[in-house]
Design a protein around this motif. Structure first.
Motif, PDB file in Angstrom:
ATOM      1  N   MET A 142     -28.817 -19.033 -65.844  1.00  0.00           N
ATOM      2  CA  MET A 142     -30.032 -19.802 -66.115  1.00  0.00           C
ATOM      3  C   MET A 142     -29.710 -20.987 -67.022  1.00  0.00           C
ATOM      4  SD  MET A 142     -33.257 -20.238 -65.649  1.00  0.00           S
ATOM      5  CE  MET A 142     -33.686 -18.702 -64.843  1.00  0.00           C
ATOM      6  N   ARG A 143     -30.296 -22.151 -66.666  1.00  0.00           N
ATOM      7  CA  ARG A 143     -30.090 -23.346 -67.460  1.00  0.00           C
ATOM      8  C   ARG A 143     -31.454 -23.878 -67.891  1.00  0.00           C
ATOM      9  NH1 ARG A 143     -25.990 -27.223 -64.400  1.00  0.00           N
ATOM     10  NH2 ARG A 143     -25.580 -27.895 -66.546  1.00  0.00           N
ATOM     11  N   PHE A 144     -31.452 -24.736 -68.907  1.00  0.00           N
ATOM     12  CA  PHE A 144     -32.698 -25.183 -69.515  1.00  0.00           C
ATOM     13  C   PHE A 144     -32.662 -26.703 -69.687  1.00  0.00           C
ATOM     14  CE2 PHE A 144     -31.547 -20.983 -70.889  1.00  0.00           C
ATOM     15  CZ  PHE A 144     -32.697 -20.239 -70.719  1.00  0.00           C
ATOM     16  N   CYS A 145     -33.822 -27.330 -69.477  1.00  0.00           N
ATOM     17  CA  CYS A 145     -33.873 -28.780 -69.672  1.00  0.00           C
ATOM     18  C   CYS A 145     -35.270 -29.218 -70.091  1.00  0.00           C
ATOM     19  CB  CYS A 145     -33.448 -29.521 -68.400  1.00  0.00           C
ATOM     20  SG  CYS A 145     -34.592 -29.368 -67.007  1.00  0.00           S
ATOM     21  N   GLN A 146     -35.307 -30.349 -70.768  1.00  0.00           N
ATOM     22  CA  GLN A 146     -36.558 -31.000 -71.153  1.00  0.00           C
ATOM     23  C   GLN A 146     -36.629 -32.362 -70.473  1.00  0.00           C
ATOM     24  OE1 GLN A 146     -36.950 -31.368 -75.410  1.00  0.00           O
ATOM     25  NE2 GLN A 146     -36.174 -29.304 -75.799  1.00  0.00           N
ATOM     26  N   LEU A 147     -37.760 -32.650 -69.854  1.00  0.00           N
ATOM     27  CA  LEU A 147     -38.038 -33.999 -69.388  1.00  0.00           C
ATOM     28  C   LEU A 147     -38.778 -34.714 -70.507  1.00  0.00           C
ATOM     29  CD1 LEU A 147     -39.275 -33.434 -65.714  1.00  0.00           C
ATOM     30  CD2 LEU A 147     -37.005 -34.141 -66.464  1.00  0.00           C
ATOM     31  N   VAL A 148     -38.142 -35.677 -71.131  1.00  0.00           N
ATOM     32  CA  VAL A 148     -38.741 -36.395 -72.253  1.00  0.00           C
ATOM     33  C   VAL A 148     -39.500 -37.593 -71.680  1.00  0.00           C
ATOM     34  CG1 VAL A 148     -38.348 -37.482 -74.480  1.00  0.00           C
ATOM     35  CG2 VAL A 148     -36.834 -35.633 -73.707  1.00  0.00           C
ATOM     36  N   LEU A 149     -40.828 -37.498 -71.700  1.00  0.00           N
ATOM     37  CA  LEU A 149     -41.698 -38.464 -71.042  1.00  0.00           C
ATOM     38  C   LEU A 149     -42.547 -39.193 -72.076  1.00  0.00           C
ATOM     39  CD1 LEU A 149     -43.075 -35.892 -68.428  1.00  0.00           C
ATOM     40  CD2 LEU A 149     -40.971 -37.225 -68.229  1.00  0.00           C
ATOM     41  N   GLY A 150     -43.251 -40.226 -71.617  1.00  0.00           N
ATOM     42  CA  GLY A 150     -44.183 -40.928 -72.487  1.00  0.00           C
ATOM     43  C   GLY A 150     -44.160 -42.418 -72.234  1.00  0.00           C
TER      44      GLY A 150
ATOM     45  N   ARG B 238     -34.788 -24.000 -65.892  1.00  0.00           N
ATOM     46  CA  ARG B 238     -36.149 -23.902 -66.419  1.00  0.00           C
ATOM     47  C   ARG B 238     -36.492 -25.258 -67.018  1.00  0.00           C
ATOM     48  NH1 ARG B 238     -36.283 -18.073 -69.621  1.00  0.00           N
ATOM     49  NH2 ARG B 238     -36.187 -16.739 -67.757  1.00  0.00           N
ATOM     50  N   VAL B 239     -37.639 -25.798 -66.627  1.00  0.00           N
ATOM     51  CA  VAL B 239     -37.994 -27.167 -66.983  1.00  0.00           C
ATOM     52  C   VAL B 239     -39.211 -27.175 -67.898  1.00  0.00           C
ATOM     53  CG1 VAL B 239     -38.573 -29.455 -66.104  1.00  0.00           C
ATOM     54  CG2 VAL B 239     -37.131 -27.924 -64.738  1.00  0.00           C
ATOM     55  N   CYS B 240     -39.127 -27.983 -68.940  1.00  0.00           N
ATOM     56  CA  CYS B 240     -40.245 -28.191 -69.859  1.00  0.00           C
ATOM     57  C   CYS B 240     -40.461 -29.699 -69.997  1.00  0.00           C
ATOM     58  CB  CYS B 240     -39.926 -27.574 -71.217  1.00  0.00           C
ATOM     59  SG  CYS B 240     -41.033 -28.045 -72.569  1.00  0.00           S
ATOM     60  N   ALA B 241     -41.713 -30.120 -69.986  1.00  0.00           N
ATOM     61  CA  ALA B 241     -42.045 -31.530 -70.191  1.00  0.00           C
ATOM     62  C   ALA B 241     -42.393 -31.752 -71.659  1.00  0.00           C
ATOM     63  CB  ALA B 241     -43.211 -31.942 -69.309  1.00  0.00           C
TER      64      ALA B 241
ATOM     65  N   ASP C 249     -39.219 -27.256 -86.234  1.00  0.00           N
ATOM     66  CA  ASP C 249     -40.515 -26.850 -85.689  1.00  0.00           C
ATOM     67  C   ASP C 249     -40.686 -27.301 -84.243  1.00  0.00           C
ATOM     68  OD1 ASP C 249     -41.186 -25.676 -88.082  1.00  0.00           O
ATOM     69  OD2 ASP C 249     -42.366 -27.378 -88.818  1.00  0.00           O
ATOM     70  N   VAL C 250     -40.298 -28.547 -83.962  1.00  0.00           N
ATOM     71  CA  VAL C 250     -40.415 -29.055 -82.591  1.00  0.00           C
ATOM     72  C   VAL C 250     -39.499 -28.283 -81.656  1.00  0.00           C
ATOM     73  CG1 VAL C 250     -40.069 -31.064 -81.098  1.00  0.00           C
ATOM     74  CG2 VAL C 250     -41.083 -31.359 -83.363  1.00  0.00           C
ATOM     75  N   LEU C 251     -38.278 -28.009 -82.091  1.00  0.00           N
ATOM     76  CA  LEU C 251     -37.330 -27.282 -81.252  1.00  0.00           C
ATOM     77  C   LEU C 251     -37.799 -25.857 -80.983  1.00  0.00           C
ATOM     78  CD1 LEU C 251     -34.661 -27.589 -79.782  1.00  0.00           C
ATOM     79  CD2 LEU C 251     -33.481 -26.813 -81.849  1.00  0.00           C
ATOM     80  N   ILE C 252     -38.417 -25.245 -81.972  1.00  0.00           N
ATOM     81  CA  ILE C 252     -38.966 -23.898 -81.770  1.00  0.00           C
ATOM     82  C   ILE C 252     -40.050 -23.922 -80.702  1.00  0.00           C
ATOM     83  CG2 ILE C 252     -40.391 -22.112 -82.859  1.00  0.00           C
ATOM     84  CD1 ILE C 252     -38.830 -22.602 -85.438  1.00  0.00           C
ATOM     85  N   GLN C 253     -40.908 -24.936 -80.752  1.00  0.00           N
ATOM     86  CA  GLN C 253     -41.991 -25.055 -79.764  1.00  0.00           C
ATOM     87  C   GLN C 253     -41.424 -25.228 -78.359  1.00  0.00           C
ATOM     88  OE1 GLN C 253     -45.306 -24.904 -80.135  1.00  0.00           O
ATOM     89  NE2 GLN C 253     -45.582 -24.954 -82.342  1.00  0.00           N
ATOM     90  N   THR C 254     -40.439 -26.094 -78.211  1.00  0.00           N
ATOM     91  CA  THR C 254     -39.870 -26.326 -76.883  1.00  0.00           C
ATOM     92  C   THR C 254     -39.078 -25.114 -76.395  1.00  0.00           C
ATOM     93  OG1 THR C 254     -37.976 -27.470 -77.891  1.00  0.00           O
ATOM     94  CG2 THR C 254     -39.831 -28.825 -77.153  1.00  0.00           C
ATOM     95  N   ASP C 255     -38.361 -24.446 -77.299  1.00  0.00           N
ATOM     96  CA  ASP C 255     -37.632 -23.234 -76.912  1.00  0.00           C
ATOM     97  C   ASP C 255     -38.589 -22.155 -76.427  1.00  0.00           C
ATOM     98  OD1 ASP C 255     -35.191 -24.324 -77.470  1.00  0.00           O
ATOM     99  OD2 ASP C 255     -34.917 -23.304 -79.394  1.00  0.00           O
TER     100      ASP C 255
END
Length: 277
Positions: free
Chosen positions: A1-9, A134-137, A245-251
């Motif tokens: 399993m791999r993890f990624c964030q799409l950093v948008l805005g 696993r993708v998170c925006a 705090d931000v990293l905890i939320q995204t994790d």
């Protein structure tokens, strides 16, 4: 399993700065976070890029092509559409490699239409998921422009449209907290845990436009309020606690670490002769 964030805005909201700050923070806590630039119009960034879409295609090349007639926005859309075609996907898959259990940040372009109603980023999400990601925006907004009710509603609706379009776990981050003065900090508190009724009645909402369209503004705000659809996490790049705090939320959104193997160490029993001595 791999993890990624799409950093948008939106453009200028601090997406590249977010990626840089997170990469440096990861080094401080002994984690590895890779960053891939997906903005074909980017001029410069300060993070160490594991991949750069400009190696595949650039907006300037598209605009200068004799058989195409695109301006900056049209050229950028063309580049992103090319990325989710077979040649672009082959490049991206090769760039990402096949390492497991890593976290990758994708620094995405600032054209908001890519996330709100076009299918380009949604297609990218589907391909990443098919590659066992696993993708998170992470939707980034500039806190400097989020200190009045009208801009708060506008930014929140853009974030909501992105959330609905992409259909992945979603975190909203307020950047540039370090640039706010004391007065702006106090005003911003009411937007982190917003009460829409209070916002609409606040002094920040007194204008001829808002009075005329009060019912419309109220209805839009009520959608956000009734379903608690949009909440914000403030980020100060000068504070390690804030970055944590931000990293905890995204994790948490990614469920990062839940499937990782527990690191164990064999217990070595003391030698019998050593016990006697």
């Amino acid at each position: 399993m791999r993890f990624c964030q799409l950093v948008l805005g939106p453009a200028g909201s601090g997406k590249s700065t977010y990626c840089t700050a997170m990469q440096k923070h990861a080094e401080a806590i002994n984690r590895v976070i890779s960053v891939v630039n997906l903005d074909p119009a980017a001029e410069a960034f300060t993070y160490n890029a594991a991949g750069d879409v400009r190696d595949l295609i650039q907006v300037e090349d598209v605009m200068q092509a004799d058989d195409l007639d695109f301006g900056p926005n049209g050229g950028l859309v063309f580049c992103m559409e090319y990325l989710v075609e077979p040649d672009g996907l082959d490049w991206l898959k090769e760039t990402l490699g096949d390492y497991d259990d890593d976290l990758i940040l994708f620094d995405c372009p600032g054209q908001i239409e890519l996330y709100t109603h076009m299918d380009v980023m949604k297609s990218l999400v589907h391909h990443l998921q098919s590659w066992d990601f696993r993708v998170c925006a992470v939707f980034v907004l500039d806190s400097v422009y989020m200190v009045d009710a009208a801009k708060f509603l506008s930014g929140s609706l853009a974030a909501l449209a992105t959330m609905v379009q992409l259909e992945v776990p979603h975190i909203n981050v307020l950047t540039k907290m370090d640039l706010l003065n004391k007065s702006a900090h106090q005003q911003l508190e009411m937007f982190l845990e917003p009460e829409i009724h209070e916002l609409l009645a606040s002094e920040h909402n007194v204008s001829r436009f808002n009075k005329k369209y009060h019912k419309l503004t109220y209805a839009l705000g009520k959608v956000l309020d009734d379903f608690s659809l949009v909440r914000y996490v403030p980020m100060n790049i000068n504070s390690e606690d804030s970055l944590t705090d931000v990293l905890i939320q995204t994790d948490f959104a990614l469920q990062y670490g839940e499937d990782l193997d527990v690191k164990t160490k064999d217990f070595e029993y003391p030698d019998a002769d050593d016990e006697k001595t």
